[in-house]
Design an enzyme around this catalytic site. Sequence first.
Site, mmCIF file in Angstrom:
data_model
loop_
_atom_site.group_PDB
_atom_site.id
_atom_site.type_symbol
_atom_site.label_atom_id
_atom_site.label_comp_id
_atom_site.label_asym_id
_atom_site.label_seq_id
_atom_site.Cartn_x
_atom_site.Cartn_y
_atom_site.Cartn_z
ATOM 1 N N SER A 133 7.393 -116.125 72.212
ATOM 2 C CA SER A 133 7.987 -116.906 71.193
ATOM 3 C C SER A 133 9.709 -116.987 71.245
ATOM 4 O O SER A 133 10.433 -117.798 70.773
ATOM 5 C CB SER A 133 7.843 -116.516 69.959
ATOM 6 N N LYS A 134 10.106 -116.004 72.091
ATOM 7 C CA LYS A 134 11.476 -115.723 72.307
ATOM 8 C C LYS A 134 12.196 -116.649 73.214
ATOM 9 O O LYS A 134 11.444 -117.318 74.010
ATOM 10 C CB LYS A 134 11.793 -114.339 72.980
#
Length: 428
Positions: free
Chosen positions: A197-198
């Site tokens: 998700s980063k």
Amino acid sequence: MKKLAIQGGRPIRNVKTNPWPQWPVWGKGEEKALIDVLNSGVWSYNGPKETEFNKEFAKFTGTAYSICTVNGTVTLQIALEALGIGIGDEVIIPGLTWQATAATVIDVNATPILVDVLDDTWCIDPEAIKRAITPNTKAIIPVHLYGGFADMDAIMEIAKAHNLYVIEDCAHKHGGEWKGKKAGSIGHIGSFSFQLSKHLTAGEGGAVTTDDPILAERLDALRNCGRRPESTMAQSGDKGIGDYGDDGNFIQSGNLRITEFQAAILVEGLKRLPQQNALRDANGAYLNGLIKEIPGITPLRRDPRETQKAYFNFAFRYDRDQFKDLPVSRFRSALEAELGIVVDACYEPLNNCSLYVPHTKPARHKLSEAYWDAIDPKRFSLPVCERLFADESVCLHHKVLMGSQADMDMMAAAIQKIYDNAEELLDQ
């Protein structure tokens, strides 16, 4: 009056014909890099891709050293270990963060001290830090959360006054700047995650950054079975064969290393990151300008000392009183239906978080009755964290900020539509 999407009406955004930007982002560069690694036969650690990424990420963050690890949880753990933090020590952390920030403190037998956050940035409250300091306090872990940046001026001043270490949790802040200094370069150690998700990702992975050569040596050893890094091999980047002149006599640890495949993806992703951050920043500023005009919607405060924004999620505060007393959960569901994307609350406060439950592992953590009581998260009062989670927080994945300005107009229109129809939603 048109019905809201949750009642079967036409949503603001039709994601079948107008999908959100994809995440993660990849291209021919990643394809070639992965094939190159495959053909090289150097698949493990300390190969040329990892060496290249460490060099480029240190340059990007403005630090002397960057060291890759298996994930962003491990980065926090080895940071604490490198600083000599353990049993009898206390570490002050915000109550609003991913559970790993606290869990890693327990994993080194120290005590996490949960303190409240500022409601306009969602980052740790410096005044709460001051109140929490005791003779046992050894470190502070500020978390740059979502779009916010912790007040690093105040935190570093507190740390200096009390001789404390500062570990920046930068899992949400790759490329963010405070007064021209990159996140991860202000405290003693910076901790980064490259989880899927980063905004810089290899699926999994992490890195620690520092300017201190002694800490860098310990951090490198801690992620590599305790081996002391050798300067000649570090310069050549060829340690993949595991040939070390001194395998022991330094520090106990395990295998916490990244692979060459992950490093190859990170090298390519880092090339895109500045442009992606700039796009998210421009769209975030524009969207915040739109939604602040809607009653009951308050953007997170951007501190003027934050010279470069780096959004992990796009987040804002919601006031149900302005929406005919519509609960925030109903607002988030309606916004999901209008936009065709998941809309979440912020993290659960750590004093009542389903994933932060140290008392489920007595065999590991019950070192003594006193320690057992000290690590009970329910002993902490976090009224701001609790209010944000229960009543005010709205969070969307950062990919929504990678679209066009028209997409930002559409998001604001969806919020306005819910505001205009709040009374009808209450009746459903």
